[in-house]
Design a protein around this motif. Structure first.
Motif, PDB file in Angstrom:
ATOM      1  N   HIS A 104      14.135 -47.445 -38.898  1.00 10.63           N
ATOM      2  CA  HIS A 104      13.309 -48.181 -37.832  1.00 10.63           C
ATOM      3  C   HIS A 104      13.806 -47.413 -36.632  1.00 10.63           C
ATOM      4  O   HIS A 104      14.782 -47.762 -36.035  1.00 10.63           O
ATOM      5  N   PRO A 105      13.024 -46.669 -35.793  1.00 10.52           N
ATOM      6  CA  PRO A 105      13.442 -46.043 -34.557  1.00 10.52           C
ATOM      7  C   PRO A 105      14.224 -47.064 -33.459  1.00 10.52           C
ATOM      8  O   PRO A 105      15.267 -46.897 -32.753  1.00 10.52           O
ATOM      9  N   GLY A 106      13.428 -48.362 -33.377  1.00 10.55           N
ATOM     10  CA  GLY A 106      14.352 -49.446 -32.361  1.00 10.55           C
ATOM     11  C   GLY A 106      15.323 -50.051 -32.794  1.00 10.55           C
ATOM     12  O   GLY A 106      16.323 -50.221 -32.157  1.00 10.55           O
ATOM     13  N   HIS A 107      15.332 -50.272 -34.266  1.00 14.04           N
ATOM     14  CA  HIS A 107      16.683 -50.876 -34.806  1.00 14.04           C
ATOM     15  C   HIS A 107      17.660 -49.975 -34.697  1.00 14.04           C
ATOM     16  O   HIS A 107      18.892 -50.049 -34.626  1.00 14.04           O
ATOM     17  N   ARG A 108      17.211 -48.626 -35.041  1.00 14.53           N
ATOM     18  CA  ARG A 108      18.313 -47.523 -35.106  1.00 14.53           C
ATOM     19  C   ARG A 108      19.065 -47.313 -33.672  1.00 14.53           C
ATOM     20  O   ARG A 108      20.359 -47.231 -33.548  1.00 14.53           O
ATOM     21  N   LYS A 109      18.314 -47.415 -32.695  1.00 10.42           N
ATOM     22  CA  LYS A 109      18.785 -47.562 -31.361  1.00 10.42           C
ATOM     23  C   LYS A 109      19.913 -48.563 -30.996  1.00 10.42           C
ATOM     24  O   LYS A 109      20.826 -48.267 -30.260  1.00 10.42           O
ATOM     25  N   SER A 115      24.629 -53.023 -30.840  1.00  4.17           N
ATOM     26  CA  SER A 115      24.083 -54.566 -30.787  1.00  4.17           C
ATOM     27  C   SER A 115      23.226 -54.628 -32.055  1.00  4.17           C
ATOM     28  O   SER A 115      23.070 -53.595 -32.905  1.00  4.17           O
ATOM     29  N   CYS A 116      22.831 -55.912 -32.715  1.00  4.92           N
ATOM     30  CA  CYS A 116      22.271 -56.210 -33.738  1.00  4.92           C
ATOM     31  C   CYS A 116      20.803 -56.451 -33.615  1.00  4.92           C
ATOM     32  O   CYS A 116      20.551 -57.587 -33.023  1.00  4.92           O
ATOM     33  N   PRO A 117      19.852 -55.754 -34.277  1.00  8.27           N
ATOM     34  CA  PRO A 117      18.347 -56.319 -34.556  1.00  8.27           C
ATOM     35  C   PRO A 117      18.235 -57.884 -35.199  1.00  8.27           C
ATOM     36  O   PRO A 117      19.085 -58.054 -35.876  1.00  8.27           O
ATOM     37  N   ARG A 118      17.474 -58.490 -34.450  1.00  4.73           N
ATOM     38  CA  ARG A 118      17.198 -59.720 -34.743  1.00  4.73           C
ATOM     39  C   ARG A 118      16.140 -60.005 -35.655  1.00  4.73           C
ATOM     40  O   ARG A 118      15.873 -61.224 -36.031  1.00  4.73           O
ATOM     41  N   THR A 119      15.720 -58.957 -36.232  1.00  2.42           N
ATOM     42  CA  THR A 119      14.593 -59.067 -37.120  1.00  2.42           C
ATOM     43  C   THR A 119      14.914 -59.240 -38.757  1.00  2.42           C
ATOM     44  O   THR A 119      15.852 -58.485 -38.878  1.00  2.42           O
TER      45      THR A 119
END
Length: 294
Positions: A104-109, A115-119
């Protein structure tokens, strides 16, 4: 060598050790911050969490003891394959979770920035369901005990509280939660204990109703096929996600503290389906056979 030189040489290792300790402490305080740090992104719940180790061990003991008690494991070989799958469970889950976030582009960034994606995308609880749920048809061959147990739960937990209130409603739920499993084990194993009355005579013939070997084999083939099995287990997981989080169930004293929150449908369904595929591939690797279409 004078006293001052000796004292200086004695202090030098102490100073070095103190500096190293302070530097290490500072490094850990940075990396294990709750808001920043790449190790936090990996260990703090984004890709991994220390609680997974607790889940792995405690839930493993509970799941396998329950599977043996319910009869979802037919042989020692079947138990060994499921144990192998459970040992590979967490590493496989982590690789999937890492892959999902990095794809996932946003999560990878976010991950690469520390930082950690909250999804929530996958759940280990529901991912592990596939390992043991594929053996449920073996337990359902003794259909009578399941009918008795679920009838008691239906009446005591859902129906009686609808027409009563207060202590009567709460008492009905508590009694049902205690009596239903007891009746299940009595109906299933009571005939083996000579001092107990025959379950069919005490509970009626329904309590000892069984499915034929042919029907059980067909159900097992469905649940353990690559095409149908993941869908069946995902449906079972969605049903359990609904039942375990039903308001009438969550109001039961003591039990309410051990129940999970209701997870999103997509998380439950996807996790259970992928967990089933993972287990079937482990079985294929161990046995050399894989049923694709039942």
């Amino acid at each position: 060598m004078d006293a001052d030189t000796l004292h200086e040489r004695t202090l030098r290792p102490r100073t070095l050790g103190r500096n190293l300790r302070d530097a290490l402490a500072d490094l850990f305080s940075q990396e294990f911050s709750f808001s920043t740090g790449h190790l936090t992104a990996l260990l703090g719940g984004c890709l991994f969490a220390p609680s997974l180790l607790t889940f792995w061990f405690i839930n493993g003991l509970l799941d396998f003891s329950t599977a043996v008690a319910l009869g979802t494991v037919a042989s020692a070989a079947g138990l060994q394959v499921r144990l192998l799958a459970y040992l590979l469970l967490v590493p496989t889950f982590l690789l999937l979770r890492i892959g999902v976030h990095l794809a996932h582009p946003g999560h990878r960034k976010q991950v690469l920035a520390g930082s950690c994606p909250r999804t929530d995308v996958l759940s280990l609880d529901w991912f592990s369901v596939g390992i043991l749920a594929t053996g449920l048809p073996l337990s359902l061959q003794s259909l009578g005990p399941w009918v008795v147990m679920n009838a008691v739960l239906l009446v005591g937990v859902l129906l009686v509280p609808q027409v009563t209130s207060g202590r009567v409603a709460v008492g009905s739920k508590v009694v049902a939660i205690v009596v239903a499993p007891a009746l299940f084990f009595y109906a299933r194993y009571g005939a083996m204990v000579s001092v107990l009355p025959e379950p069919a005579a005490f509970l009626g013939p329904v309590a000892t109703t069984t499915l034929s070997d042919g029907t059980t084999a067909q159900l097992m083939e469905l649940a353990n096929s690559l095409l149908v099995g993941p869908l069946l287990v995902a449906g079972f997981a969605l049903l359990m996600n609904y039942l375990l989080t039903h308001p009438e169930v969550r109001d039961i004293p003591v039990v309410q503290h051990s129940l999970p929150n209701r997870d999103p449908i997509r998380v439950v369904g996807l996790s259970a389906a992928l967990g089933t595929v993972f287990y079937l591939l482990v079985v294929a690797g161990a046995s050399g056979g894989l049923v694709v279409v039942p």
